[in-house]
Design an enzyme around this catalytic site. Structure first.
Site, PDB file in Angstrom:
ATOM      1  N   LYS A 134      -4.422  -6.813   3.859  1.00  0.00           N
ATOM      2  CA  LYS A 134      -4.313  -8.011   2.098  1.00  0.00           C
ATOM      3  C   LYS A 134      -5.446  -7.991   1.293  1.00  0.00           C
ATOM      4  O   LYS A 134      -5.612  -8.054   0.061  1.00  0.00           O
ATOM      5  CB  LYS A 134      -3.763  -9.414   2.734  1.00  0.00           C
ATOM      6  CG  LYS A 134      -3.166 -10.583   1.388  1.00  0.00           C
ATOM      7  CD  LYS A 134      -2.410 -10.114   0.796  1.00  0.00           C
ATOM      8  CE  LYS A 134      -2.062 -10.549  -0.925  1.00  0.00           C
ATOM      9  NZ  LYS A 134      -1.113  -9.726  -1.750  1.00  0.00           N
ATOM     10  N   ARG A 183      -4.193 -10.760   6.757  1.00  0.00           N
ATOM     11  CA  ARG A 183      -5.069  -9.386   6.421  1.00  0.00           C
ATOM     12  C   ARG A 183      -5.346  -8.651   6.930  1.00  0.00           C
ATOM     13  O   ARG A 183      -6.048  -7.227   6.794  1.00  0.00           O
ATOM     14  CB  ARG A 183      -6.688 -10.800   6.356  1.00  0.00           C
ATOM     15  CG  ARG A 183      -5.850 -11.660   6.013  1.00  0.00           C
ATOM     16  CD  ARG A 183      -7.502 -12.432   6.165  1.00  0.00           C
ATOM     17  NE  ARG A 183      -8.444 -12.436   5.415  1.00  0.00           N
ATOM     18  CZ  ARG A 183      -8.580 -12.374   4.388  1.00  0.00           C
ATOM     19  NH1 ARG A 183      -8.951 -13.148   4.054  1.00  0.00           N
ATOM     20  NH2 ARG A 183     -10.143 -11.757   4.319  1.00  0.00           N
ATOM     21  N   GLU A 191       1.805   0.720 -11.545  1.00  0.00           N
ATOM     22  CA  GLU A 191       1.954  -0.099 -10.716  1.00  0.00           C
ATOM     23  C   GLU A 191       3.445  -0.275  -9.468  1.00  0.00           C
ATOM     24  O   GLU A 191       3.122  -0.330  -8.477  1.00  0.00           O
ATOM     25  CB  GLU A 191       2.169  -1.749 -11.379  1.00  0.00           C
ATOM     26  CG  GLU A 191       2.140  -2.519 -10.266  1.00  0.00           C
ATOM     27  CD  GLU A 191       1.367  -3.103  -9.274  1.00  0.00           C
ATOM     28  OE1 GLU A 191       1.049  -2.135  -9.241  1.00  0.00           O
ATOM     29  OE2 GLU A 191       2.505  -3.530  -8.734  1.00  0.00           O
ATOM     30  N   ASN A 234     -15.890 -10.168  10.457  1.00  0.00           N
ATOM     31  CA  ASN A 234     -15.671  -9.591   9.385  1.00  0.00           C
ATOM     32  C   ASN A 234     -16.528  -8.435   8.465  1.00  0.00           C
ATOM     33  O   ASN A 234     -17.594  -9.161   7.895  1.00  0.00           O
ATOM     34  CB  ASN A 234     -14.485 -10.668   9.020  1.00  0.00           C
ATOM     35  CG  ASN A 234     -14.300  -9.615   7.579  1.00  0.00           C
ATOM     36  OD1 ASN A 234     -13.202  -8.631   7.350  1.00  0.00           O
ATOM     37  ND2 ASN A 234     -13.661 -10.903   6.406  1.00  0.00           N
ATOM     38  N   GLY A 235     -16.122  -7.200   8.704  1.00  0.00           N
ATOM     39  CA  GLY A 235     -17.382  -6.773   7.854  1.00  0.00           C
ATOM     40  C   GLY A 235     -17.767  -4.884   8.196  1.00  0.00           C
ATOM     41  O   GLY A 235     -16.553  -4.533   9.043  1.00  0.00           O
ATOM     42  N   HIS A 288       2.104  18.431 -19.405  1.00  0.00           N
ATOM     43  CA  HIS A 288       0.850  19.024 -18.657  1.00  0.00           C
ATOM     44  C   HIS A 288       0.243  19.671 -16.888  1.00  0.00           C
ATOM     45  O   HIS A 288      -0.891  20.110 -17.321  1.00  0.00           O
ATOM     46  CB  HIS A 288      -0.002  18.478 -19.618  1.00  0.00           C
ATOM     47  CG  HIS A 288      -0.100  18.161 -21.109  1.00  0.00           C
ATOM     48  ND1 HIS A 288      -0.198  19.013 -22.073  1.00  0.00           N
ATOM     49  CD2 HIS A 288       0.110  17.133 -21.783  1.00  0.00           C
ATOM     50  CE1 HIS A 288      -0.074  18.409 -23.028  1.00  0.00           C
ATOM     51  NE2 HIS A 288       0.343  17.128 -23.095  1.00  0.00           N
ATOM     52  N   GLU A 344       3.378   1.874  -1.291  1.00  0.00           N
ATOM     53  CA  GLU A 344       2.492   1.369   0.119  1.00  0.00           C
ATOM     54  C   GLU A 344       3.951   0.879   1.030  1.00  0.00           C
ATOM     55  O   GLU A 344       3.689  -0.086   2.124  1.00  0.00           O
ATOM     56  CB  GLU A 344       1.770   0.027  -0.530  1.00  0.00           C
ATOM     57  CG  GLU A 344       1.923  -0.846  -1.767  1.00  0.00           C
ATOM     58  CD  GLU A 344       0.917  -2.023  -1.802  1.00  0.00           C
ATOM     59  OE1 GLU A 344       1.607  -2.863  -3.185  1.00  0.00           O
ATOM     60  OE2 GLU A 344       0.577  -2.309  -1.217  1.00  0.00           O
ATOM     61  N   LYS A 388       3.193  -0.124  -5.924  1.00  0.00           N
ATOM     62  CA  LYS A 388       4.451  -0.185  -4.604  1.00  0.00           C
ATOM     63  C   LYS A 388       4.955   0.358  -3.584  1.00  0.00           C
ATOM     64  O   LYS A 388       5.275  -0.146  -2.396  1.00  0.00           O
ATOM     65  CB  LYS A 388       5.182  -1.736  -5.903  1.00  0.00           C
ATOM     66  CG  LYS A 388       5.583  -2.376  -5.459  1.00  0.00           C
ATOM     67  CD  LYS A 388       3.914  -4.170  -6.185  1.00  0.00           C
ATOM     68  CE  LYS A 388       3.124  -3.606  -5.322  1.00  0.00           C
ATOM     69  NZ  LYS A 388       1.682  -4.331  -5.469  1.00  0.00           N
ATOM     70  N   CYS A 429     -10.705  -8.216   8.118  1.00  0.00           N
ATOM     71  CA  CYS A 429      -9.975  -9.191   9.198  1.00  0.00           C
ATOM     72  C   CYS A 429      -9.885 -10.395   8.954  1.00  0.00           C
ATOM     73  O   CYS A 429     -10.614 -11.088   8.306  1.00  0.00           O
ATOM     74  CB  CYS A 429     -10.955  -8.334  10.401  1.00  0.00           C
ATOM     75  SG  CYS A 429     -11.502  -6.784  11.071  1.00  0.00           S
ATOM     76  N   TRP A 431      -8.599  -5.627  11.107  1.00  0.00           N
ATOM     77  CA  TRP A 431      -8.514  -4.492  10.823  1.00  0.00           C
ATOM     78  C   TRP A 431      -9.323  -3.669  11.000  1.00  0.00           C
ATOM     79  O   TRP A 431     -10.290  -3.879  10.356  1.00  0.00           O
ATOM     80  CB  TRP A 431      -8.425  -4.316   8.896  1.00  0.00           C
ATOM     81  CG  TRP A 431      -7.633  -3.457   8.487  1.00  0.00           C
ATOM     82  CD1 TRP A 431      -6.594  -3.367   8.289  1.00  0.00           C
ATOM     83  CD2 TRP A 431      -8.636  -2.555   7.392  1.00  0.00           C
ATOM     84  NE1 TRP A 431      -6.366  -2.424   7.118  1.00  0.00           N
ATOM     85  CE2 TRP A 431      -7.028  -2.215   6.646  1.00  0.00           C
ATOM     86  CE3 TRP A 431      -9.889  -1.896   7.619  1.00  0.00           C
ATOM     87  CZ2 TRP A 431      -8.061  -0.629   6.258  1.00  0.00           C
ATOM     88  CZ3 TRP A 431      -9.978  -1.127   6.804  1.00  0.00           C
ATOM     89  CH2 TRP A 431      -9.039   0.051   5.869  1.00  0.00           C
TER      90      TRP A 431
HETATM   91  O1  M6R Z   1      -7.288  -9.687  -3.442  1.00  0.00           O
HETATM   92  P1  M6R Z   1      -7.900  -8.377  -5.196  1.00  0.00           P
HETATM   93  O2  M6R Z   1      -6.439  -8.796  -6.499  1.00  0.00           O
HETATM   94  O3  M6R Z   1      -8.914  -8.349  -5.843  1.00  0.00           O
HETATM   95  O4  M6R Z   1      -6.453  -7.157  -4.529  1.00  0.00           O
HETATM   96  C1  M6R Z   1      -6.937  -5.652  -5.187  1.00  0.00           C
HETATM   97  C2  M6R Z   1      -6.077  -5.126  -4.355  1.00  0.00           C
HETATM   98  O5  M6R Z   1      -6.433  -5.001  -3.403  1.00  0.00           O
HETATM   99  C3  M6R Z   1      -4.802  -5.245  -3.848  1.00  0.00           C
HETATM  100  O6  M6R Z   1      -3.469  -5.739  -5.497  1.00  0.00           O
HETATM  101  C4  M6R Z   1      -3.746  -4.233  -3.917  1.00  0.00           C
HETATM  102  O7  M6R Z   1      -3.886  -3.398  -4.242  1.00  0.00           O
HETATM  103  C5  M6R Z   1      -2.924  -4.590  -2.714  1.00  0.00           C
HETATM  104  N1  M6R Z   1      -2.193  -4.470  -1.616  1.00  0.00           N
HETATM  105  C6  M6R Z   1      -0.976  -3.868  -3.890  1.00  0.00           C
HETATM  106  O8  M6R Z   1       0.088  -4.666  -3.641  1.00  0.00           O
END
Ligand code: M6R
Length: 607
Positions: free
Chosen positions: A602, A27, A480, A99-100, A503, A487, A484, A2, A75
């Site tokens: 984020k 965020r 990766e 937040n938390g 496999h 998401e 991408k 949040c 969030w």
């Molecule tokens: O802030 P961080 O690099 O520790 O975050 C890690 C992941 O949450 C972050 O990389 C997430 O997977 C991204 N949304 C990927 O694009």
């Protein structure tokens, strides 16, 4: 996850808080709300489900005049997304944002109900409000009530509490991000979950440690004070100048922050080289040169974990130091065998990812030296590690991490170079500077020719599923690439080691499946054979292959022409940029909310 912003000062606080929240919307964006005290001393609480724009509509064009306000973007963790569960939560003279996660919320709620408190929301947060109300009813002052309530809650959280009577804001955290700020010449004080919200508004930042109570008040002196649990003044905070540029929050000519951030990569690569081996930042590399790991444990989450796999390959190949990668969310709950000679390396953009922080805590507790590769200076990870290397990516706003990945891998390369003892070797330095520069130039040409990728994206964005394949150092890039796409385009994509398809997953291949095949110089013949296996089963292949790779061109339906020569172990980063563009354009054709994809935040500050 949040976003929190609070302000007291000469400016209109609602305006300042809304401005801050708009920067933090990346965020979390399930709802937004503000609480403020007007000039007649009345406390108002307004909140709305959905994005910040909904709250702005609710508040109307003529914003109320106030010099004290707290705000929140949510969030959701406990309770569905609706107005009631939105923050701030308010009762009587108290409003608060959180937040938390409060882990013992149910137990507290039961106890408060017995004392007559009636809950309005389904949130864990309201248990803190209930504690505040009951504590004050039982005679505690505002500040004592915050301390007593905070003592009761378990889990990682940050709270920002506003009091109508004292006209103060008290902020405190445990294992969650929090920063206070002050403008030295005017009388504006702020608090936030992210220094980014304070850009352009304060010139000094204070990062409190856990369980330090920060009191913001409108008094002319002591605008922010820090105290321990027993009320005595605390010095447990780090103060720095605010040095983020306000431009970072603008999209400029780009349609999305993600595209802007992809385009920033060549410049950032050159700036990183300049900082670490072209001059200024060498000191940080010298600091890590004293580390002599017998084994390196790398831990991170999401994209940063894939950067850790790339770092593993680079460091292990260059230094022959055994490296293992551990996902933060798993590592923290294992009982890992750690030995004295181990060094743990944590990679994170935000420096606030709960699972990464917990893994770091575990290593620290076991006496293992910890190093961070991190973007946010002053973040919890930065403060908790023994050594830090900043990736210097600037603020990353797009939820999908792009430039941070590139800078994380490159900073790992600089660490590897240092461990190898090359820092003082002028020839090796020059060679590395040249190679970083070549990478930046190759990315520039890829960006200039991105229409090729855009056209392919237009052709393939509507298929049933996507397999990203790669081998060796391109395997983490396949993982990766798939992340991408998932998401931001909301399609099913999977990253696979090309040799593993047969496999099992090859059963999924038919004319409705697309394979994005990384066909680099490494294990070239093998990867071609893997592509052949997919082609025989009518899969559609997009080859990320060299411009001169006639075999790949002949075999695959689509070809993204790349130029691998001279890049060496930096080439995975280059290929990854092609994947970033492919995901971006596929999401654009799908019409998704690219910078704020659904369900994501984020910075993942809860486990
Ligand atoms: O802030 P961080 O690099 O520790 O975050 C890690 C992941 O949450 C972050 O990389 C997430 O997977 C991204 N949304 C990927 O694009």
């Amino acid at each position: 996850m949040c976003g929190i912003v609070g302000h007291i000062g000469s400016m209109n606080s609602i305006q300042v808080v809304l401005q801050g929240l708009s920067k933090l919307e990346y965020r979390g964006y399930d709802s937004a709300g503000v609480s403020y005290i007007d000039h007649s001393g009345n406390l108002f609480n307004q909140k709305k489900e959905g994005k910040l724009v909904n709250l702005e509509k609710l508040l109307g064009k003529d914003l109320p005049q106030t010099n004290i306000c707290i705000g929140h973007t949510r969030w959701a963790t406990h309770g569905e997304v609706n107005d009631v569960n939105s923050h701030p939560h308010s009762f009587g003279s108290i409003s608060l944002v959180h937040n938390g996660i409060i882990e013992n919320a149910n137990e507290i709620k039961k106890e408060l109900r017995e004392k007559g408190y009636e809950f309005k929301s389904q949130t864990d947060t309201e248990s803190f409000l209930g504690l505040m109300i009951i504590n004050m009813k039982e005679g505690l002052s505002f500040s004592d009530a915050v301390r007593a309530s905070f003592k009761r809650v378990k889990g990682h959280s940050a709270f920002v509490v506003l009091c109508k009577e004292t006209k103060e804001i008290i902020a405190v955290k445990r294992g969650a991000p929090l920063v206070c700020g002050m403008h030295e010449t005017d009388s504006n004080v702020m608090v936030s979950s992210d220094p980014y919200a304070l850009v352009g508004l304060v010139d000094k930042l204070y990062f409190p440690e856990d369980e330090v109570f920060c009191t913001l008040s409108g008094a002319q002196t002591n605008l922010i004070t820090f105290a321990e649990f027993d009320g005595t003044p605390s010095k447990r905070y780090l103060s720095t100048k605010q040095n983020l540029s306000a431009d970072a929050s603008e999209k400029g000519d780009f349609e999305h922050f993600m595209l802007k951030e992809i385009h920033e990569q060549p410049g950032l690569i050159r700036a990183l080289t300049q900082y670490y081996i072209g001059g200024d930042g060498e000191a940080s590399l010298e600091d890590v040169s004293s580390i002599k790991p017998e084994r390196l444990i790398l831990s991170a989450c999401g994209t940063a974990a894939y950067a850790a796999y790339c770092a593993r390959d680079i460091i292990e190949n260059e230094n022959r130091i055994p490296c293992v990668v551990e996902l933060g969310s798993e590592f923290r709950y294992r009982d890992p065998i750690l030995s004295k000679g181990d060094v743990a390396l944590f990679i994170s953009q935000s420096g606030e990812t709960a699972d990464t922080l917990a893994s770091q805590g575990l290593c620290k507790q076991k006496g293992i030296k910890t190093v961070s590769i991190v973007n946010v200076m002053g973040s919890t990870l930065y403060r908790d590690c023994d050594h830090n290397l900043l990736i210097r990516a600037g603020v990353e706003i797009g939820v999908a991490s792009t430039k941070a990945f590139t800078q994380q891998v490159l900073t790992s390369k600089l660490l590897s170079f240092t461990l190898k003892g090359h820092l003082k070797n002028a020839q090796e330095r020059k060679a590395l500077i040249d190679r970083f520069d070549l990478l930046a130039s190759r990315i520039e040409s890829l960006l200039q020719n991105q229409d090729v990728i855009k056209k392919i994206a237009e052709e393939i964005y509507n298929y049933k599923g996507y397999f990203y394949t790669g081998r060796g150092t391109y395997y983490p890039i396949a993982l990766e690439g798939a992340l991408k796409l998932k998401e931001i385009a909301y399609v099913h994509a999977e990253g696979y080691a090309a040799g593993e398809l047969k496999h099992g997953p090859i059963a999924l291949i038919d004319e409705n499946m697309v394979n994005i095949a990384i066909i680099g110089p490494e294990l070239h013949e093998k990867v071609l054979s893997n592509a052949e296996e997919i082609k025989s089963r009518k899969g559609i292949i997009v080859a990320l292959a060299d411009v001169n790779d006639e075999e790949a061109k002949g075999m695959c339906r689509y070809h993204v022409p790349l130029k691998f020569d001279g890049l060496g172990d930096l080439s995975p980063i280059y290929v990854n940029v092609a994947n970033q563009l492919l995901a971006y354009y596929m999401a654009k054709f799908k019409g998704t909310d690219i910078d704020k994809p659904r369900n994501l935040a984020k910075s993942v500050t809860v486990e």
